[in-house]
Scaffold this motif. Structure first.
Motif, PDB file in Angstrom:
ATOM      1  N   LEU A 476      -6.958 -36.212   4.601  1.00 59.82           N
ATOM      2  CA  LEU A 476      -7.518 -37.566   4.692  1.00 59.82           C
ATOM      3  C   LEU A 476      -6.715 -38.507   3.801  1.00 59.82           C
ATOM      4  O   LEU A 476      -6.129 -38.070   2.798  1.00 59.82           O
ATOM      5  CB  LEU A 476      -8.975 -37.561   4.253  1.00 59.82           C
ATOM      6  CG  LEU A 476      -9.946 -36.762   5.134  1.00 59.82           C
ATOM      7  CD1 LEU A 476     -11.296 -36.631   4.452  1.00 59.82           C
ATOM      8  CD2 LEU A 476     -10.111 -37.427   6.496  1.00 59.82           C
ATOM      9  N   PRO A 477      -6.661 -39.787   4.136  1.00 61.43           N
ATOM     10  CA  PRO A 477      -5.972 -40.728   3.241  1.00 61.43           C
ATOM     11  C   PRO A 477      -6.672 -40.782   1.887  1.00 61.43           C
ATOM     12  O   PRO A 477      -7.891 -40.887   1.813  1.00 61.43           O
ATOM     13  CB  PRO A 477      -6.066 -42.067   3.982  1.00 61.43           C
ATOM     14  CG  PRO A 477      -7.159 -41.894   4.989  1.00 61.43           C
ATOM     15  CD  PRO A 477      -7.200 -40.450   5.339  1.00 61.43           C
ATOM     16  N   ARG A 478      -5.897 -40.681   0.804  1.00 65.20           N
ATOM     17  CA  ARG A 478      -6.461 -40.718  -0.542  1.00 65.20           C
ATOM     18  C   ARG A 478      -5.393 -41.191  -1.511  1.00 65.20           C
ATOM     19  O   ARG A 478      -4.188 -41.181  -1.201  1.00 65.20           O
ATOM     20  CB  ARG A 478      -6.979 -39.343  -0.966  1.00 65.20           C
ATOM     21  CG  ARG A 478      -5.926 -38.255  -1.048  1.00 65.20           C
ATOM     22  CD  ARG A 478      -6.534 -36.898  -1.334  1.00 65.20           C
ATOM     23  NE  ARG A 478      -5.517 -35.846  -1.388  1.00 65.20           N
ATOM     24  CZ  ARG A 478      -4.854 -35.501  -2.490  1.00 65.20           C
ATOM     25  NH1 ARG A 478      -5.091 -36.152  -3.635  1.00 65.20           N
ATOM     26  NH2 ARG A 478      -3.945 -34.542  -2.456  1.00 65.20           N
ATOM     27  N   SER A 486      -0.386 -53.348  -3.667  1.00 68.76           N
ATOM     28  CA  SER A 486       0.923 -53.247  -4.337  1.00 68.76           C
ATOM     29  C   SER A 486       1.068 -51.975  -5.154  1.00 68.76           C
ATOM     30  O   SER A 486       2.166 -51.656  -5.621  1.00 68.76           O
ATOM     31  CB  SER A 486       1.135 -54.468  -5.237  1.00 68.76           C
ATOM     32  OG  SER A 486       0.121 -54.536  -6.236  1.00 68.76           O
ATOM     33  N   ASP A 487      -0.034 -51.244  -5.345  1.00 62.51           N
ATOM     34  CA  ASP A 487      -0.010 -50.005  -6.115  1.00 62.51           C
ATOM     35  C   ASP A 487       0.152 -48.838  -5.149  1.00 62.51           C
ATOM     36  O   ASP A 487      -0.814 -48.379  -4.528  1.00 62.51           O
ATOM     37  CB  ASP A 487      -1.303 -49.869  -6.927  1.00 62.51           C
ATOM     38  CG  ASP A 487      -1.353 -48.586  -7.750  1.00 62.51           C
ATOM     39  OD1 ASP A 487      -0.370 -47.819  -7.727  1.00 62.51           O
ATOM     40  OD2 ASP A 487      -2.394 -48.340  -8.404  1.00 62.51           O
ATOM     41  N   GLY A 488       1.361 -48.332  -5.010  1.00 61.60           N
ATOM     42  CA  GLY A 488       1.648 -47.326  -4.008  1.00 61.60           C
ATOM     43  C   GLY A 488       0.929 -46.008  -4.202  1.00 61.60           C
ATOM     44  O   GLY A 488       0.799 -45.225  -3.257  1.00 61.60           O
ATOM     45  N   LYS A 489       0.454 -45.710  -5.414  1.00 61.29           N
ATOM     46  CA  LYS A 489      -0.235 -44.441  -5.681  1.00 61.29           C
ATOM     47  C   LYS A 489      -1.732 -44.515  -5.385  1.00 61.29           C
ATOM     48  O   LYS A 489      -2.402 -43.488  -5.364  1.00 61.29           O
ATOM     49  CB  LYS A 489      -0.013 -44.025  -7.133  1.00 61.29           C
ATOM     50  CG  LYS A 489       1.441 -43.698  -7.460  1.00 61.29           C
ATOM     51  CD  LYS A 489       1.582 -43.223  -8.898  1.00 61.29           C
ATOM     52  CE  LYS A 489       3.022 -42.852  -9.216  1.00 61.29           C
ATOM     53  NZ  LYS A 489       3.174 -42.372 -10.621  1.00 61.29           N
ATOM     54  N   LEU A 494      -1.626 -46.809  -0.387  1.00 59.06           N
ATOM     55  CA  LEU A 494      -1.245 -45.889   0.690  1.00 59.06           C
ATOM     56  C   LEU A 494      -1.530 -46.491   2.056  1.00 59.06           C
ATOM     57  O   LEU A 494      -0.691 -46.447   2.967  1.00 59.06           O
ATOM     58  CB  LEU A 494      -2.005 -44.568   0.519  1.00 59.06           C
ATOM     59  CG  LEU A 494      -1.874 -43.571   1.676  1.00 59.06           C
ATOM     60  CD1 LEU A 494      -0.464 -43.006   1.738  1.00 59.06           C
ATOM     61  CD2 LEU A 494      -2.897 -42.453   1.550  1.00 59.06           C
ATOM     62  N   LEU A 495      -2.732 -47.070   2.217  1.00 61.17           N
ATOM     63  CA  LEU A 495      -3.103 -47.660   3.502  1.00 61.17           C
ATOM     64  C   LEU A 495      -2.166 -48.812   3.863  1.00 61.17           C
ATOM     65  O   LEU A 495      -1.760 -48.966   5.017  1.00 61.17           O
ATOM     66  CB  LEU A 495      -4.553 -48.138   3.468  1.00 61.17           C
ATOM     67  CG  LEU A 495      -5.611 -47.040   3.298  1.00 61.17           C
ATOM     68  CD1 LEU A 495      -7.004 -47.663   3.117  1.00 61.17           C
ATOM     69  CD2 LEU A 495      -5.607 -46.100   4.488  1.00 61.17           C
ATOM     70  N   ALA A 496      -1.813 -49.619   2.862  1.00 60.16           N
ATOM     71  CA  ALA A 496      -0.901 -50.742   3.115  1.00 60.16           C
ATOM     72  C   ALA A 496       0.477 -50.234   3.532  1.00 60.16           C
ATOM     73  O   ALA A 496       1.108 -50.770   4.451  1.00 60.16           O
ATOM     74  CB  ALA A 496      -0.802 -51.626   1.874  1.00 60.16           C
ATOM     75  N   ALA A 497       0.950 -49.174   2.869  1.00 61.31           N
ATOM     76  CA  ALA A 497       2.269 -48.639   3.199  1.00 61.31           C
ATOM     77  C   ALA A 497       2.304 -48.075   4.613  1.00 61.31           C
ATOM     78  O   ALA A 497       3.342 -48.116   5.282  1.00 61.31           O
ATOM     79  CB  ALA A 497       2.634 -47.556   2.188  1.00 61.31           C
ATOM     80  N   LYS A 498       1.186 -47.540   5.081  1.00 62.06           N
ATOM     81  CA  LYS A 498       1.097 -46.993   6.432  1.00 62.06           C
ATOM     82  C   LYS A 498       0.695 -48.054   7.461  1.00 62.06           C
ATOM     83  O   LYS A 498       0.514 -47.747   8.639  1.00 62.06           O
ATOM     84  CB  LYS A 498       0.077 -45.850   6.470  1.00 62.06           C
ATOM     85  CG  LYS A 498       0.431 -44.653   5.603  1.00 62.06           C
ATOM     86  CD  LYS A 498       1.555 -43.839   6.214  1.00 62.06           C
ATOM     87  CE  LYS A 498       1.799 -42.551   5.448  1.00 62.06           C
ATOM     88  NZ  LYS A 498       2.892 -41.762   6.042  1.00 62.06           N
TER      89      LYS A 498
END
Length: 599
Positions: A476-478, A486-489, A494-498
């Motif tokens: 699952l996304p976490r 802006s916080d990739g961790k 994560l959701l924004a990056a995907k």
């Protein structure tokens, strides 16, 4: 417009010169067109109904091949023309369908000779125009010279279809324009002048309409508005209103399949009752979805709406809402006898229940008050019954009044749900005199320890969003904390990056890590918009297929097994504990009391 070219259809004339088209066999149905049209405008309905009904489409006075009306006609002149036609055809009684001006004629016929009318359908009918509309229609009527007006015809097409006319309506607009171009200018002028002043002719008589009556309006018809149809249905003893989303004034031409289906369904109700089949079944009603929609209400807050006798929207705040039955689909809500809106709701033929979301506290307060214009503070649209549906509601239930029950100092409005909608937004709650929200505050979560593992079970249309790992497992996304885009961790990073557009909803599980006591796992339920592409390791899995997935973390497997089970039961809780043991706590307990309405 050219005559309908079909061998089984005939065009004839009655002894008084009335021209008409007839086709088919079976129970008789009389079709009455509006101003500027003629009998052939009903071609789509005739084609779709002639296999089961004896369909008669009349050229009204001054239209088609029928003679002119008197210089200053009344609705009764057009109604008596129809009665003479029925006498000529030897028809004792008929069902009548009228459009616009034809709807006024149909109503006049039903009021003048109720023994001749079995059922009546009024399409796009006018009723008690507001002052600005009434003035515009009177001005158009005064400008008619009886010598034709091409510019006026173009303006009429623009009012009826839009300016410019949408591409999908071009054919219907051309057909309508052709009919306008063929009408006798003097017949049109005499009839339109009557149409301009006859919108209130039945205001004091609709209460005596003896037969079942259906009033159908298009949501985009500003001149024959849904509120007008709802007001007429309210007055008619056996009346009901249906509002068709996206439809305009000439919907019988623009959407013939849709309109004919509504007409036929209504006529079939009469046949079923005559044959002893009882009340019409709610064909195609999805009881499962209905139950899920009812579940949107969490000891919550609603705004109940209807249309008043003058066509005005009315509403009050209530938390005395509950489901009654799935088959038939029934709900109820209570209103106090002392409430200002009680006389309106107690006599209404329909009402809507709008379940509020957590951002609608202000609307709740306004509708619980004695504010003069409550609807000025909200955006709304007419539902199928004409009752106002508030934008942003978690769920809406558009109801016909099934029964009114008096109970102590309240009236219980029991509604048969005709239409409903729901979404995954957070509902607004109310308990012990205060508003509450059921979800864990995401602001508080953002301030939690940095090591908190925050994830989400995101659903869309019965599918769950997973991410595929490099070794072929699904997870699952976490992320570490809720964080920001802006916080990739973080989860949001994560959701924004995907490029996943997600909406977090209820808290679903909280547990401490067995191997690291300082680490906590927090998971939400939520929804997502389907990504434009799936080349970023995104996998959408049907809920029923989750059990067979390769998921490395046993705690996540256990949580997902519970999710699948709770989806099937439509009863969700929050798990609190650790990876090995804990409790599933219900989101809400069933209330043992009914607190009544707020206004």
């Amino acid at each position: 417009m050219a005559d309908v070219a079909a061998r089984e259809w005939t065009r004839a004339a009655a002894p008084d010169g009335t021209s008409f088209i007839r086709a088919g066999s079976g129970a008789p149905v009389l079709l009455i067109h509006g101003v500027g049209m003629n009998a052939a405008i009903w071609q789509p309905q005739i084609e779709r109904m002639a296999d089961r009904w004896h369909v008669i489409a009349i050229d009204t006075l001054g239209h088609g091949r029928s003679p002119l009306p008197p210089q200053a006609p009344e609705l009764a002149d057009y109604a008596r023309q129809a009665i003479r036609l029925l006498d000529h055809l030897g028809l004792k009684s008929v069902s009548v369908v009228g459009h616009s001006m034809g709807a006024l004629v149909a109503q006049e016929l039903a009021l003048l000779a109720p023994e001749r009318v079995d059922r009546i359908v009024s399409l796009n009918a006018v009723f008690r125009r507001p002052p600005e509309l009434a003035e515009a229609v009177r001005e158009r009527a005064a400008a008619l010279t009886g010598r034709g007006d091409a510019a006026g015809a173009a303006q009429t097409i623009a009012r009826w279809f839009g300016d410019p006319v949408p591409a999908e309506l071009m054919a219907a607009a051309a057909k309508t324009a052709a009919a306008l171009g063929e009408v006798d200018p003097e017949g049109y002028a005499r009839t339109y002048r009557l149409f301009a002043r006859a919108d209130s002719d039945h205001a004091d008589r609709l209460q005596t309409l003896a037969m079942p009556a259906l009033f159908i309006a298009g949501s985009q018809d500003k001149n024959s508005s849904p509120a007008m149809s709802a007001a007429m249905a309210r007055l008619a003893p056996h009346g009901r209103c249906t509002v068709l989303s996206g439809q305009r004034h000439m919907m019988a031409v623009a959407a013939p399949d849709l309109i004919t289906r509504h007409i036929v369904d209504f006529l079939n109700e009469g046949e079923s009752l005559e044959q002893g089949d009882g009340a019409p079944a709610d064909a195609g009603f999805d009881s499962g979805e209905f139950r899920r929609a009812l579940g949107s209400f969490l000891t919550g807050v609603t705004i109940v709406t209807t249309i008043g006798p003058e066509g005005e929207p009315r509403g009050f705040t209530a938390n005395s809402f509950t489901s009654v039955s799935l088959d038939p689909p029934l709900v109820l809500v209570c209103i106090a006898h002392k409430a200002l809106g009680h006389p309106v709701f107690a006599t209404s033929k329909s009402f809507a229940i709008n379940v509020l979301n957590e951002s609608q506290k202000t609307a709740s307060g306004i509708f619980a008050s004695k504010a003069a214009d409550k609807f000025a503070s909200v955006d709304w649209r007419p539902g199928q019954t004409g009752s106002p549906m508030l934008d942003g509601s978690v769920a809406t239930f558009d109801c016909d009044m099934e029964r009114l029950v008096e109970a102590g100092d309240h009236s219980i409005l029991i509604g048969r749900v005709r239409d409903f909608q729901h979404n995954s937004a957070q509902p607004l709650g109310y308990c012990r005199g205060a508003y509450i929200t059921p979800g864990l505050s995401q602001e508080a979560l953002a301030a939690a320890q940095p090591g908190t593992d925050v994830g989400a079970i995101l659903e869309n249309g019965g599918r769950i969003l997973f991410l595929e790992t490099a070794d072929g497992f699904l997870e699952l996304p976490r992320g570490r904390g809720l964080g920001s885009a802006s916080d990739g961790k973080s989860l949001n990073g994560l959701l924004a990056a995907k490029a996943i557009e997600a909406q977090l909803g209820f808290l679903y599980a909280v547990w401490d890590d067995a191997g690291n006591q300082s680490r906590t796992h927090v998971y939400y339920r939520g929804t997502f918009d389907v990504p434009a592409s799936s080349d970023r390791g995104i996998r959408l899995i049907d809920i029923d297929a989750i059990g067979g997935l390769q998921i490395a973390d046993p705690a996540i497997r256990s949580m997902l097994a519970r999710y699948v089970r709770e989806c099937a039961e439509d009863v969700f809780g929050v798990y609190v504990g650790n990876e090995v043991e804990g409790q599933v706590r219900p989101l809400a307990r069933t209330a043992a009391f009914n607190t009544g309405d707020q206004g």
